[in-house]
Design a protein around this motif. Structure first.
Motif, short mmCIF file in Angstrom:
data_model
loop_
_atom_site.label_atom_id
_atom_site.label_comp_id
_atom_site.label_asym_id
_atom_site.label_seq_id
_atom_site.Cartn_x
_atom_site.Cartn_y
_atom_site.Cartn_z
N VAL A 106 0.88 -1.17 0.00
CA VAL A 106 0.00 0.00 0.00
C VAL A 106 0.92 1.22 0.00
O VAL A 106 1.58 1.52 1.00
CB VAL A 106 -0.93 0.00 1.23
N PHE A 107 0.96 1.89 -1.12
CA PHE A 107 1.95 2.94 -1.34
C PHE A 107 1.25 4.26 -1.62
O PHE A 107 0.35 4.33 -2.46
CB PHE A 107 2.85 2.57 -2.53
N ASP A 108 1.65 5.30 -0.91
CA ASP A 108 1.16 6.64 -1.21
C ASP A 108 2.32 7.43 -1.79
O ASP A 108 3.27 7.78 -1.09
CB ASP A 108 0.60 7.32 0.03
N ALA A 109 2.26 7.69 -3.09
CA ALA A 109 3.39 8.28 -3.81
C ALA A 109 3.76 9.65 -3.26
O ALA A 109 4.95 9.99 -3.15
CB ALA A 109 3.05 8.38 -5.29
N VAL A 110 2.77 10.45 -2.94
CA VAL A 110 3.00 11.74 -2.27
C VAL A 110 1.86 11.93 -1.30
O VAL A 110 0.80 12.46 -1.66
CB VAL A 110 3.09 12.93 -3.26
N GLU A 111 2.05 11.50 -0.08
CA GLU A 111 1.00 11.68 0.92
C GLU A 111 0.95 13.16 1.29
O GLU A 111 1.96 13.79 1.56
CB GLU A 111 1.29 10.83 2.16
#
Length: 288
Positions: A106-111
């Protein structure tokens, strides 16, 4: 993309390959995840300008957000997939709900991407490995502050820049700082109503109520004892999975707003210091 543009890429790739070769070692895997979020963070920091002002229309703002996502993914995705080749991949920061069994990134590229494109400093990169719908390990990097949060499930500890975190010892909600935020644009009218009612309830119960994004940074502060609680009416996965692990491993309590155990399938979320959790649940139980 090359190592001269991103000096940490070659090191990150080496750590990712090492993690893949030691598939049962979460310590090696965490090192690879840290390297990946740091590499992506360095790239996005080079793109960041505090004087930036986005276009005046929604279309321009959304385009800038998508450009940022693509730039971060170009650095991090290969590294994470190398470190865990058989894990699935989720990078839609607005998606929620349970995942199929197995391992998933679960990746948030730019949170906090909306902050980045507006020249605000509260943004970062987060990567969490979820196993059978339970967050297993996470790394969250805030490039502007050079702040790194990490946790591994079952370790009994969560860290900020290598220092163990512990939640607040406060036992009165009326002495507490609590926070919430809007997980995404375009929520339902019922969600907006609940958000408004919950803020009013907490204003009557707590010392100070804050509203901001992104959620993971607020949850890092709950884990570190800087604030006492965070709640949100959403199941947005990327904003909660990392922070839930940080809080729980630090010694805080993570439930839904009614006090039931939180899972990725839960419709809402509450994390707090142990001493104020009961009062927070009572305050939020007033929301119809």
């Amino acid at each position: 993309m090359n190592s001269s543009t991103h000096p940490s890429i070659s090191t990150a790739r080496h750590l990712a390959e090492h993690a893949a070769a030691h598939a049962d070692d979460d310590g090696a895997l965490l090192a690879a995840v840290v390297a990946a979020v740091r590499a992506a963070g360095a790239h996005m920091l080079a793109r960041f300008d505090a004087e930036t002002r986005t276009p005046n229309d929604l279309q321009g703002v959304v385009a800038a957000i998508y450009d940022n996502d693509a730039a971060s993914l170009a650095v991090a995705r290969e590294l994470l997939e190398t470190a865990r080749p058989h894990a699935g991949w989720v990078d839609d920061e607005l998606e929620g709900g349970a995942l199929p069994d197995g391992e998933w990134w679960v990746f948030d590229a730019v949170e906090g991407n909306v902050n980045h494109v507006h020249g605000l400093t509260a943004w970062g990169i987060s990567a969490t490995l979820v196993r059978d719908n339970v967050p297993a390990l996470t790394a969250v990097y805030e490039p502007v502050a050079d702040r790194l949060y990490t946790a591994v499930r079952g370790s009994g500890a969560a860290y900020v820049n290598g220092v163990p975190m512990r939640p607040s010892t406060k036992t009165e909600l009326k002495a507490a700082i609590v926070t919430t935020g809007q997980a995404k644009p375009g929520e339902t009218p019922d969600t907006y109503r609940r958000m408004g009612q919950s803020v009013t309830s907490m204003l009557n119960a707590a010392l100070v109520v804050r509203m901001t994004v992104p959620a993971t940074f607020e949850l890092g502060m709950v884990a570190a004892g800087q604030i006492e609680g965070f709640w949100q009416y959403t199941d947005v996965r990327s904003g909660l999975a990392a922070g839930a692990l940080l809080v729980s491993e630090a010694g805080g309590i993570v439930t839904d707003t009614q006090g039931h155990p939180w899972t990725l399938a839960s419709e809402d979320f509450l994390a707090s210091a142990p001493g104020v959790h009961g009062e927070a649940v009572r305050a939020l139980s007033l929301v119809a």
